[in-house]
Design an enzyme around this catalytic site. Structure first.
Site, PDB file in Angstrom:
ATOM      1  N   GLN A  25      24.907  16.336  52.119  1.00 20.28           N
ATOM      2  CA  GLN A  25      25.830  17.047  51.234  1.00 20.28           C
ATOM      3  C   GLN A  25      27.174  17.283  51.931  1.00 20.28           C
ATOM      4  O   GLN A  25      28.235  17.156  51.307  1.00 20.28           O
ATOM      5  CB  GLN A  25      25.197  18.390  50.875  1.00 20.28           C
ATOM      6  CG  GLN A  25      25.537  18.840  49.487  1.00 20.28           C
ATOM      7  CD  GLN A  25      24.797  20.110  49.101  1.00 20.28           C
ATOM      8  OE1 GLN A  25      24.334  20.853  49.953  1.00 20.28           O
ATOM      9  NE2 GLN A  25      24.699  20.356  47.829  1.00 20.28           N
TER      10      GLN A  25
ATOM     11  N   ASP B 199      33.064  17.772  31.077  1.00 16.72           N
ATOM     12  CA  ASP B 199      32.096  18.757  30.600  1.00 16.72           C
ATOM     13  C   ASP B 199      32.785  20.110  30.530  1.00 16.72           C
ATOM     14  O   ASP B 199      33.788  20.339  31.215  1.00 16.72           O
ATOM     15  CB  ASP B 199      30.881  18.827  31.533  1.00 16.72           C
ATOM     16  CG  ASP B 199      29.655  19.418  30.830  1.00 16.72           C
ATOM     17  OD1 ASP B 199      29.774  19.811  29.652  1.00 16.72           O
ATOM     18  OD2 ASP B 199      28.582  19.479  31.456  1.00 16.72           O
TER      19      ASP B 199
ATOM     20  N   HIS C 217      29.933  18.961  35.330  1.00 15.15           N
ATOM     21  CA  HIS C 217      29.170  20.175  35.012  1.00 15.15           C
ATOM     22  C   HIS C 217      29.141  21.119  36.213  1.00 15.15           C
ATOM     23  O   HIS C 217      29.370  22.319  36.090  1.00 15.15           O
ATOM     24  CB  HIS C 217      27.739  19.801  34.592  1.00 15.15           C
ATOM     25  CG  HIS C 217      26.835  20.987  34.483  1.00 15.15           C
ATOM     26  ND1 HIS C 217      26.915  21.879  33.429  1.00 15.15           N
ATOM     27  CD2 HIS C 217      25.875  21.458  35.317  1.00 15.15           C
ATOM     28  CE1 HIS C 217      26.023  22.849  33.624  1.00 15.15           C
ATOM     29  NE2 HIS C 217      25.384  22.610  34.753  1.00 15.15           N
TER      30      HIS C 217
ATOM     31  N   GLU D  92      44.893  24.341  23.748  1.00 19.33           N
ATOM     32  CA  GLU D  92      45.305  24.141  25.134  1.00 19.33           C
ATOM     33  C   GLU D  92      44.502  23.055  25.828  1.00 19.33           C
ATOM     34  O   GLU D  92      45.012  22.343  26.652  1.00 19.33           O
ATOM     35  CB  GLU D  92      45.087  25.446  25.903  1.00 19.33           C
ATOM     36  CG  GLU D  92      46.378  26.123  26.222  1.00 19.33           C
ATOM     37  CD  GLU D  92      46.121  27.306  27.115  1.00 19.33           C
ATOM     38  OE1 GLU D  92      46.613  27.270  28.243  1.00 19.33           O
ATOM     39  OE2 GLU D  92      45.427  28.218  26.701  1.00 19.33           O
TER      40      GLU D  92
ATOM     41  N   LEU E 211      29.611  20.411  45.323  1.00 18.56           N
ATOM     42  CA  LEU E 211      28.216  19.933  45.225  1.00 18.56           C
ATOM     43  C   LEU E 211      27.207  21.032  45.489  1.00 18.56           C
ATOM     44  O   LEU E 211      27.395  21.857  46.368  1.00 18.56           O
ATOM     45  CB  LEU E 211      27.986  18.818  46.242  1.00 18.56           C
ATOM     46  CG  LEU E 211      28.225  17.407  45.747  1.00 18.56           C
ATOM     47  CD1 LEU E 211      27.745  16.407  46.773  1.00 18.56           C
ATOM     48  CD2 LEU E 211      27.508  17.149  44.441  1.00 18.56           C
TER      49      LEU E 211
ATOM     50  N   ASP F 271      30.545  15.075  27.779  1.00 21.77           N
ATOM     51  CA  ASP F 271      29.336  15.877  27.610  1.00 21.77           C
ATOM     52  C   ASP F 271      29.710  17.194  26.927  1.00 21.77           C
ATOM     53  O   ASP F 271      30.879  17.580  26.892  1.00 21.77           O
ATOM     54  CB  ASP F 271      28.708  16.136  28.992  1.00 21.77           C
ATOM     55  CG  ASP F 271      27.219  16.400  28.901  1.00 21.77           C
ATOM     56  OD1 ASP F 271      26.741  16.683  27.785  1.00 21.77           O
ATOM     57  OD2 ASP F 271      26.543  16.344  29.936  1.00 21.77           O
TER      58      ASP F 271
END
Length: 389
Positions: free
Chosen positions: A135, A160, A364, A198, A389, A230
């Site tokens: 990560q 998203d 997301h 907006e 992440l 999404d």
């Protein structure tokens, strides 16, 4: 087969690593041993990944309350700091939010928060530190793995939205786009909007900055742009098409009146009532991952398909529905389906396939971080890193 490559990652070099020369680790005084153990394991797991790191600057604080963490970060993070790792004894949201606000807004630096409790579980310790190391490399702008999508000069995007927890009528719209030919590096922007009007305007500027970032990396603007959208219910479909697609096209004319890339806009729907089964010798079973259903149950007036990107070990698998509402690329349907399935492999937090293309899942995650913790748009210097992440 199972679309899971956890074991294949072990002891394997990552696709592209960034050398960690200047980083800090902050931990409470009482957890010095945990920090030392973490650093020792980190060195041993990152070597086979070819993710090389110099020794970090170690900062111990008397207590891990928000105030002392904020002070430690403010006084030790400077422009050359590549990463801040923070070990916390609790999962308290206010402390986590304080760390993220400093690292994403005031002193922009990728940050990694780890709770000491999870590091102190000896059975899981090594696999946790391995995941943390992967990560960290992704957050620095490294690449973990890639899939082969042969379309060149193509930017694949995900959008998203998430509702801001601090104010009733605000929502966060996140936009993530690939910016290299491998489709393995990502440009991210979040926009906060009060009303629908907006949203559209912000989208123009964001798409423009993503195309410009693509140009800086490739010396050419993207010739094809595929956007996965999404978070749209069936009732909003018309509204999204009428407001967002013209705004995206407006961004192209702002770059250059003659610039006109081929655009496709695909609406992604996870809340689907349909379930599909494969007939096997033993009766009915879940279809294998990568199964596409694009006849009989799809709508005649739409260019849509269902994809089963994941494998599940129990229960029935949920398909994801994709609806190509605007299409100027004119690719064959199976090419859209293959590209979509390949993008479901590109989420670096999980060594397997996920339910939506990775750019949607990244969007997301970013929208969630901004809506839950930051309540402001993140610093521009972090745009080319997966810092959320």
């Amino acid at each position: 087969e199972r679309a899971d490559w956890t074991n294949d990652l072990k002891g394997c070099p990552l696709l592209k690593t960034i050398k960690l020369k200047n980083w800090i680790i902050i931990f409470p005084q009482s957890k010095r041993n945990t920090a030392t153990q973490f650093l020792n394991t980190f060195r041993s797991v990152s070597k086979p990944m070819e993710f090389f790191a110099d020794a970090p600057q170690e900062i111990s604080i008397p207590r891990d309350n928000a105030e002392s963490l904020v002070n430690a970060l403010k006084s030790h993070v400077n422009q050359s700091t590549q990463m801040a790792v923070v070990l916390l004894t609790s999962k308290r949201k206010d402390i986590y939010d304080a760390v993220k606000r400093i690292c994403c807004l005031e002193s922009p630096v990728p940050s990694q928060v780890v709770t000491t409790k999870i590091l102190e579980d000896d059975r899981k310790h090594k696999s946790i530190v391995t995941k943390v190391a992967i990560q960290m490399n992704a957050k620095l702008g490294g690449e973990i793995w890639a899939v082969n999508i042969p379309l060149t000069d193509t930017m694949i995007c995900g959008i998203d939205t998430y509702h801001d927890s601090s104010k009733k009528n605000r929502s966060v719209c996140a936009f993530v786009a690939t910016y290299n030919q491998n489709k393995s590096r990502f440009f991210s922007r979040a926009m906060i909007q009060e009303t629908h009007q907006e949203l559209a305007y912000n989208l123009t500027l964001t798409v423009k900055s993503a195309c410009e970032h693509f140009y800086r990396a490739n010396q050419t603007f993207p010739k094809r742009i595929v956007i996965y959208r999404d978070g749209v219910s069936d009732g909003q479909l018309q509204l999204v098409m009428e407001s967002e697609i013209p705004q995206i096209q407006k961004a192209f004319s702002l770059i250059d009146p003659k610039y006109n890339p081929l655009l496709s806009f695909i609406v992604v729907k996870k809340r689907v009532n349909a379930r599909f089964f494969a007939s096997t010798g033993r009766g009915l079973d879940n279809p294998p991952c990568g199964t596409v259903i694009d006849t009989v149950v799809t709508r005649q007036e739409w260019f849509d398909f269902y994809l089963i990107p994941q494998c599940v070990t129990q229960g029935t698998v949920n398909p994801t529905h994709f609806n190509v509402v605007y299409d100027k690329l004119n690719l064959a349907p199976e090419l859209y389906q293959k590209m979509t399935y390949k993008m479901c492999h590109m989420y670096y937090n999980w060594p397997g396939t996920i339910r939506v293309p990775a750019t949607c899942q990244y969007a997301h995650k970013l929208a969630y971080l901004v809506g839950q913790s930051l309540h402001k748009e993140h610093h521009n210097l972090l745009c080319d890193k997966l810092f959320y992440l």
